[in-house]
Motif scaffolding. Structure first.
Motif, PDB file in Angstrom:
ATOM      1  N   LYS A 173      43.966   2.865  37.192  1.00  0.00           N
ATOM      2  CA  LYS A 173      44.639   2.969  35.889  1.00  0.00           C
ATOM      3  C   LYS A 173      44.368   1.712  35.076  1.00  0.00           C
ATOM      4  CE  LYS A 173      48.292   6.159  37.246  1.00  0.00           C
ATOM      5  NZ  LYS A 173      47.748   7.241  36.403  1.00  0.00           N
ATOM      6  N   LYS A 174      44.037   1.918  33.813  1.00  0.00           N
ATOM      7  CA  LYS A 174      43.724   0.814  32.908  1.00  0.00           C
ATOM      8  C   LYS A 174      44.453   1.032  31.582  1.00  0.00           C
ATOM      9  CE  LYS A 174      40.159  -0.987  35.364  1.00  0.00           C
ATOM     10  NZ  LYS A 174      39.949  -2.401  35.741  1.00  0.00           N
ATOM     11  N   LYS A 175      44.519  -0.027  30.795  1.00  0.00           N
ATOM     12  CA  LYS A 175      45.018   0.135  29.431  1.00  0.00           C
ATOM     13  C   LYS A 175      44.368  -0.896  28.528  1.00  0.00           C
ATOM     14  CE  LYS A 175      49.242  -2.658  29.311  1.00  0.00           C
ATOM     15  NZ  LYS A 175      50.675  -2.633  28.966  1.00  0.00           N
ATOM     16  N   LEU A 176      44.258  -0.536  27.267  1.00  0.00           N
ATOM     17  CA  LEU A 176      43.691  -1.437  26.267  1.00  0.00           C
ATOM     18  C   LEU A 176      44.609  -1.449  25.064  1.00  0.00           C
ATOM     19  CD1 LEU A 176      40.057  -1.924  25.243  1.00  0.00           C
ATOM     20  CD2 LEU A 176      41.704  -1.361  23.462  1.00  0.00           C
ATOM     21  N   ASP A 177      44.989  -2.660  24.617  1.00  0.00           N
ATOM     22  CA  ASP A 177      45.907  -2.811  23.477  1.00  0.00           C
ATOM     23  C   ASP A 177      45.172  -3.336  22.252  1.00  0.00           C
ATOM     24  OD1 ASP A 177      48.218  -1.991  24.795  1.00  0.00           O
ATOM     25  OD2 ASP A 177      48.619  -3.990  25.593  1.00  0.00           O
ATOM     26  N   ALA A 178      45.628  -2.863  21.105  1.00  0.00           N
ATOM     27  CA  ALA A 178      45.166  -3.403  19.812  1.00  0.00           C
ATOM     28  C   ALA A 178      46.393  -3.656  18.946  1.00  0.00           C
ATOM     29  CB  ALA A 178      44.228  -2.429  19.125  1.00  0.00           C
ATOM     30  N   ASN A 179      46.340  -4.699  18.129  1.00  0.00           N
ATOM     31  CA  ASN A 179      47.483  -5.039  17.269  1.00  0.00           C
ATOM     32  C   ASN A 179      47.082  -5.017  15.805  1.00  0.00           C
ATOM     33  OD1 ASN A 179      49.898  -5.738  18.933  1.00  0.00           O
ATOM     34  ND2 ASN A 179      48.424  -7.108  19.914  1.00  0.00           N
ATOM     35  N   ILE A 180      47.943  -4.390  15.011  1.00  0.00           N
ATOM     36  CA  ILE A 180      47.786  -4.371  13.548  1.00  0.00           C
ATOM     37  C   ILE A 180      49.000  -5.080  12.960  1.00  0.00           C
ATOM     38  CG2 ILE A 180      47.671  -2.938  11.477  1.00  0.00           C
ATOM     39  CD1 ILE A 180      46.448  -0.740  13.214  1.00  0.00           C
ATOM     40  N   LYS A 181      48.777  -6.120  12.176  1.00  0.00           N
ATOM     41  CA  LYS A 181      49.881  -6.868  11.568  1.00  0.00           C
ATOM     42  C   LYS A 181      50.106  -6.392  10.130  1.00  0.00           C
ATOM     43  CE  LYS A 181      49.226 -11.042  14.317  1.00  0.00           C
ATOM     44  NZ  LYS A 181      48.930 -12.499  14.272  1.00  0.00           N
ATOM     45  N   GLN A 200      38.786  -2.978  16.589  1.00  0.00           N
ATOM     46  CA  GLN A 200      37.413  -2.527  16.773  1.00  0.00           C
ATOM     47  C   GLN A 200      37.146  -2.142  18.240  1.00  0.00           C
ATOM     48  OE1 GLN A 200      34.994  -2.018  14.267  1.00  0.00           O
ATOM     49  NE2 GLN A 200      36.911  -2.197  13.119  1.00  0.00           N
ATOM     50  N   GLU A 201      37.705  -2.923  19.191  1.00  0.00           N
ATOM     51  CA  GLU A 201      37.567  -2.598  20.620  1.00  0.00           C
ATOM     52  C   GLU A 201      38.311  -1.299  20.949  1.00  0.00           C
ATOM     53  OE1 GLU A 201      35.787  -3.950  23.125  1.00  0.00           O
ATOM     54  OE2 GLU A 201      34.860  -5.188  21.576  1.00  0.00           O
ATOM     55  N   PHE A 202      39.422  -1.077  20.275  1.00  0.00           N
ATOM     56  CA  PHE A 202      40.204   0.145  20.449  1.00  0.00           C
ATOM     57  C   PHE A 202      39.354   1.366  20.063  1.00  0.00           C
ATOM     58  CE2 PHE A 202      42.909   3.420  18.584  1.00  0.00           C
ATOM     59  CZ  PHE A 202      43.892   3.598  19.537  1.00  0.00           C
ATOM     60  N   VAL A 203      38.733   1.304  18.915  1.00  0.00           N
ATOM     61  CA  VAL A 203      37.900   2.417  18.427  1.00  0.00           C
ATOM     62  C   VAL A 203      36.690   2.610  19.342  1.00  0.00           C
ATOM     63  CG1 VAL A 203      36.449   3.208  16.520  1.00  0.00           C
ATOM     64  CG2 VAL A 203      38.654   2.105  16.050  1.00  0.00           C
ATOM     65  N   LYS A 204      36.106   1.510  19.767  1.00  0.00           N
ATOM     66  CA  LYS A 204      34.940   1.575  20.646  1.00  0.00           C
ATOM     67  C   LYS A 204      35.288   2.244  21.976  1.00  0.00           C
ATOM     68  CE  LYS A 204      31.515  -1.438  22.832  1.00  0.00           C
ATOM     69  NZ  LYS A 204      31.079  -2.864  23.012  1.00  0.00           N
ATOM     70  N   MET A 205      36.467   1.906  22.539  1.00  0.00           N
ATOM     71  CA  MET A 205      36.886   2.487  23.815  1.00  0.00           C
ATOM     72  C   MET A 205      37.146   3.982  23.673  1.00  0.00           C
ATOM     73  SD  MET A 205      37.398   2.361  26.991  1.00  0.00           S
ATOM     74  CE  MET A 205      37.219   0.616  27.336  1.00  0.00           C
ATOM     75  N   LEU A 206      37.714   4.408  22.546  1.00  0.00           N
ATOM     76  CA  LEU A 206      37.926   5.844  22.318  1.00  0.00           C
ATOM     77  C   LEU A 206      36.585   6.591  22.371  1.00  0.00           C
ATOM     78  CD1 LEU A 206      40.587   5.998  19.439  1.00  0.00           C
ATOM     79  CD2 LEU A 206      40.913   6.518  21.866  1.00  0.00           C
ATOM     80  N   GLU A 325      54.541 -12.504  13.495  1.00  0.00           N
ATOM     81  CA  GLU A 325      53.922 -11.863  14.663  1.00  0.00           C
ATOM     82  C   GLU A 325      54.636 -10.576  15.063  1.00  0.00           C
ATOM     83  OE1 GLU A 325      51.137 -12.981  16.139  1.00  0.00           O
ATOM     84  OE2 GLU A 325      51.061 -14.504  14.557  1.00  0.00           O
ATOM     85  N   LEU A 326      55.885 -10.411  14.604  1.00  0.00           N
ATOM     86  CA  LEU A 326      56.683  -9.243  14.989  1.00  0.00           C
ATOM     87  C   LEU A 326      56.545  -8.092  13.994  1.00  0.00           C
ATOM     88  CD1 LEU A 326      59.924 -11.129  16.085  1.00  0.00           C
ATOM     89  CD2 LEU A 326      58.085 -10.276  17.547  1.00  0.00           C
ATOM     90  N   ARG A 327      55.902  -8.325  12.886  1.00  0.00           N
ATOM     91  CA  ARG A 327      55.682  -7.266  11.890  1.00  0.00           C
ATOM     92  C   ARG A 327      54.347  -6.596  12.225  1.00  0.00           C
ATOM     93  NH1 ARG A 327      56.918 -12.197   8.083  1.00  0.00           N
ATOM     94  NH2 ARG A 327      59.209 -12.200   8.201  1.00  0.00           N
ATOM     95  N   ARG A 328      54.413  -5.618  13.112  1.00  0.00           N
ATOM     96  CA  ARG A 328      53.153  -5.142  13.685  1.00  0.00           C
ATOM     97  C   ARG A 328      53.279  -3.705  14.174  1.00  0.00           C
ATOM     98  NH1 ARG A 328      56.327  -6.853  17.613  1.00  0.00           N
ATOM     99  NH2 ARG A 328      55.919  -6.413  19.818  1.00  0.00           N
ATOM    100  N   ALA A 329      52.112  -3.172  14.541  1.00  0.00           N
ATOM    101  CA  ALA A 329      52.026  -1.923  15.297  1.00  0.00           C
ATOM    102  C   ALA A 329      51.078  -2.181  16.461  1.00  0.00           C
ATOM    103  CB  ALA A 329      51.496  -0.793  14.428  1.00  0.00           C
ATOM    104  N   ARG A 330      51.479  -1.712  17.638  1.00  0.00           N
ATOM    105  CA  ARG A 330      50.628  -1.888  18.811  1.00  0.00           C
ATOM    106  C   ARG A 330      50.042  -0.534  19.190  1.00  0.00           C
ATOM    107  NH1 ARG A 330      54.054  -3.871  22.379  1.00  0.00           N
ATOM    108  NH2 ARG A 330      54.456  -1.869  23.424  1.00  0.00           N
ATOM    109  N   LEU A 331      48.714  -0.479  19.282  1.00  0.00           N
ATOM    110  CA  LEU A 331      48.000   0.735  19.684  1.00  0.00           C
ATOM    111  C   LEU A 331      47.536   0.564  21.135  1.00  0.00           C
ATOM    112  CD1 LEU A 331      45.711   1.088  16.510  1.00  0.00           C
ATOM    113  CD2 LEU A 331      48.118   1.745  16.792  1.00  0.00           C
ATOM    114  N   THR A 332      47.904   1.509  21.971  1.00  0.00           N
ATOM    115  CA  THR A 332      47.592   1.378  23.406  1.00  0.00           C
ATOM    116  C   THR A 332      46.862   2.615  23.920  1.00  0.00           C
ATOM    117  OG1 THR A 332      49.580   0.023  23.763  1.00  0.00           O
ATOM    118  CG2 THR A 332      48.554   1.022  25.713  1.00  0.00           C
ATOM    119  N   ILE A 333      45.718   2.381  24.548  1.00  0.00           N
ATOM    120  CA  ILE A 333      44.999   3.465  25.232  1.00  0.00           C
ATOM    121  C   ILE A 333      45.314   3.370  26.722  1.00  0.00           C
ATOM    122  CG2 ILE A 333      42.753   4.462  25.781  1.00  0.00           C
ATOM    123  CD1 ILE A 333      41.642   3.172  23.273  1.00  0.00           C
TER     124      ILE A 333
END
Length: 553
Positions: A173-181, A200-206, A325-333
């Protein structure tokens, strides 16, 4: 006539004096030995002797040294600890025995176990009056030896040596996180944020997962949106919700571009106090401890915010360094990597083992059905990955199982800093009866695979039977059964003996001992016959085993 009478009286006087000067025989009735029969304990044969010198035996000028001896049937004679006693007129520091009344004494001794379970204990005597030595015959005082505790040297041979495990997992099991501020009070996605490395790594992994379904499997995508704790709950609740929507929309658009139908789980947190606390704890803000204390004291969000704003010296640092740093969205695969199947690993092993990882090669050995095949795979591992010592250790475990103890030792001597190797060197030491050496090796085996069973064998050898039984709590082996028998836990021993996977002659012999101790001589006889059938060497040992005296052989 008068002269003859004088001579007759003198002769009689001399006879009486000579008789009184000699030290006569002592009998077994003058001694009791505990235990009787003698029994091995921790590699030695201890004994307590309670003796009695009869009245008028110990002449006033006599010195008697009592020497215990254990005479084995194989010809070995082990001497114990002597004790010396003296008459009333002897000037010395030994125990004095009264001539008229005699005396009792207690002496403790122990003998080395000579590997022979048939022996007799004698007391020999060095008796002197002045410079003259008298012959006092040796006296047999006990039989021996109950050597059941020494059977650990044989039961350890069927112990599972410590195998160094592989870490191969086909599915990981793996996961990859991306952050949007986001900017303060805003929920729009900025192009600069969508171009950051993590996104960009998030999109690449998809794309990678979508293109390589055999090696990668997507479980789900999580979108977690947040607002910083400042600004009030109502505003932040709406703001965090909007950030969730735009972030979720962005993910779905990217999935649509690559025609990837995947589940997206979205949620938001109105006021991210948890994230706030984590960032403050990791920061160097001047009033960090005061802020953390406020967080623990006040549970109401508005009260918390007001109290923190009151710390004017720190609030500017919070506003500049923490809150953005707390005004964000976290994208997780959340995804899985899928490695080679068993068939693929074995095929690659035959074609070109250098293309396999060390974990795959070590795992391949477990797929083989015979020790010879397993050994061949481990030998391949030593060639492809010579600096990974697990393969050397595992070759040693195969040699140990096959009784090639010197070959096992040579393999282990090539290993450095591997807990399993130390555990196995400990097993080899136990086989030779070197308990101290085994303990030293096993002390360096912390964390070794299968250490509990090996610790059980060590405690068994040390005479710690209760601890050994606890070590063996999940093990069905000859050593486990022996520990239970010596701990007089015969019910558990019966269960262990029943479930031993490959029962051998020792298994049956232990069953005979257990049955004999429980008074089931018929069952003991049947088990003993089976043991001798499997290994005729047990016939001689059984004939000398005091525990089986009443068992028909």
């Amino acid at each position: 006539m008068k002269k003859v009478s004088i001579l007759t009286m003198s002769a009689a006087t001399l006879m009486i004096f000579t008789s009184c000067s000699k030290l006569g025989e002592l009998s077994a009735d003058n001694f009791t030995v505990t235990p009787n029969p003698l029994e091995t304990q921790k590699g030695v044969v201890p004994a307590t002797i309670n003796g009695h010198f009869p009245e008028k035996y110990m002449k006033k000028k006599a010195v008697v040294t009592v020497m215990p001896e254990l005479r084995y049937s194989n010809g070995v004679v082990e001497k114990g600890t002597p004790a010396t006693f003296q008459g009333e007129k002897v000037r010395g520091n030994d125990q004095t025995v009264n001539y008229k009344m005699g005396g009792n004494y207690t002496m403790k001794t122990s003998f080395a176990y000579a590997g022979d379970n048939k022996a007799e204990m004698f007391l020999t005597f060095d008796a002197r009056i002045g410079n003259k030595q008298f012959d006092v015959p040796a006296v047999k005082v006990a039989d021996g030896v109950v050597a059941t505790s020494e059977l650990y040297k044989q039961t350890v041979l069927s112990t599972q040596a410590a195998v160094a495990p592989d870490a191969y997992q086909r599915i990981n099991k793996k996961k990859l996180d991306a952050n949007i501020k986001f900017l303060i009070q805003q929920a729009n996605l900025r192009k600069s944020e969508l171009k950051n490395n993590s996104v960009q790594e998030f999109v690449k992994m998809l794309k990678q997962i979508n293109n390589d379904r055999e090696k990668l499997n997507l479980e789900n995508i999580e979108v977690s949106a947040y607002a910083s704790p400042d600004g009030g709950f109502r505003i932040n609740d709406k703001l965090a919700g909007e950030r969730q929507k735009v972030s979720e929309k962005y993910v779905n658009q990217e999935l649509k571009k690559i025609k990837f139908n995947a589940p997206v789980d979205a949620k938001y947190t109105a006021q991210d106090w948890e994230g706030f606390q984590e960032l403050v704890s990791a920061s160097n803000i001047q009033d960090k401890e005061l802020i953390l204390r406020v967080l623990s004291m006040y549970k109401d969000p508005q009260e918390r915010e007001q109290q923190i704003k009151n710390i004017s010296s720190a609030f500017r640092e919070l506003a500049d360094g923490i809150l953005p740093e707390l005004r964000r969205a976290r994208l997780t695969i959340n995804y899985e990597t899928i490695g080679r199947s068993d068939e693929q690993i074995l095929e690659q092993l035959n074609d070109d083992a250098t293309k396999l990882s060390i974990e795959e090669i070590l795992y391949a050995a477990t797929l083989k059905s015979t020790p010879a095949e397993q050994k061949a795979v481990y030998q391949t591992a030593t060639k492809v990955y010579p600096n990974d010592y697990r393969a050397y250790n595992n070759i040693a475990t195969i040699e140990y199982e096959q009784g090639n103890y010197e070959a096992a030792k040579q393999c282990l001597q090539q290993v450095k800093n591997l807990p399993e190797a130390n555990a196995n060197l400990g097993l080899l030491a136990l086989k030779d009866g070197d308990v101290a050496g085994a303990e030293q090796y096993i002390a360096g085996a912390t964390g070794a695979n299968g250490l509990s069973e090996i610790m059980g064998n060590l405690n068994l050898a040390k005479g710690n039977y209760a601890e050994a039984e606890e070590n063996f709590s999940e093990v069905y082996s000859n050593s486990a059964a022996l520990a239970q028998i010596l701990n007089r836990d015969y019910v558990s021993a019966a269960v262990t003996l029943k479930y031993i996977k490959n029962p051998d002659a020792m298994t049956e012999y232990l069953r005979a001992l257990m049955s004999a101790r429980m008074g089931n001589n018929s069952d003991a006889s049947e088990a003993l016959k089976e043991a001798i059938k499997k290994d005729p060497a047990f016939a001689k040992y059984a004939n000398n085993d005091i525990e089986l005296e009443k068992v028909q052989k």
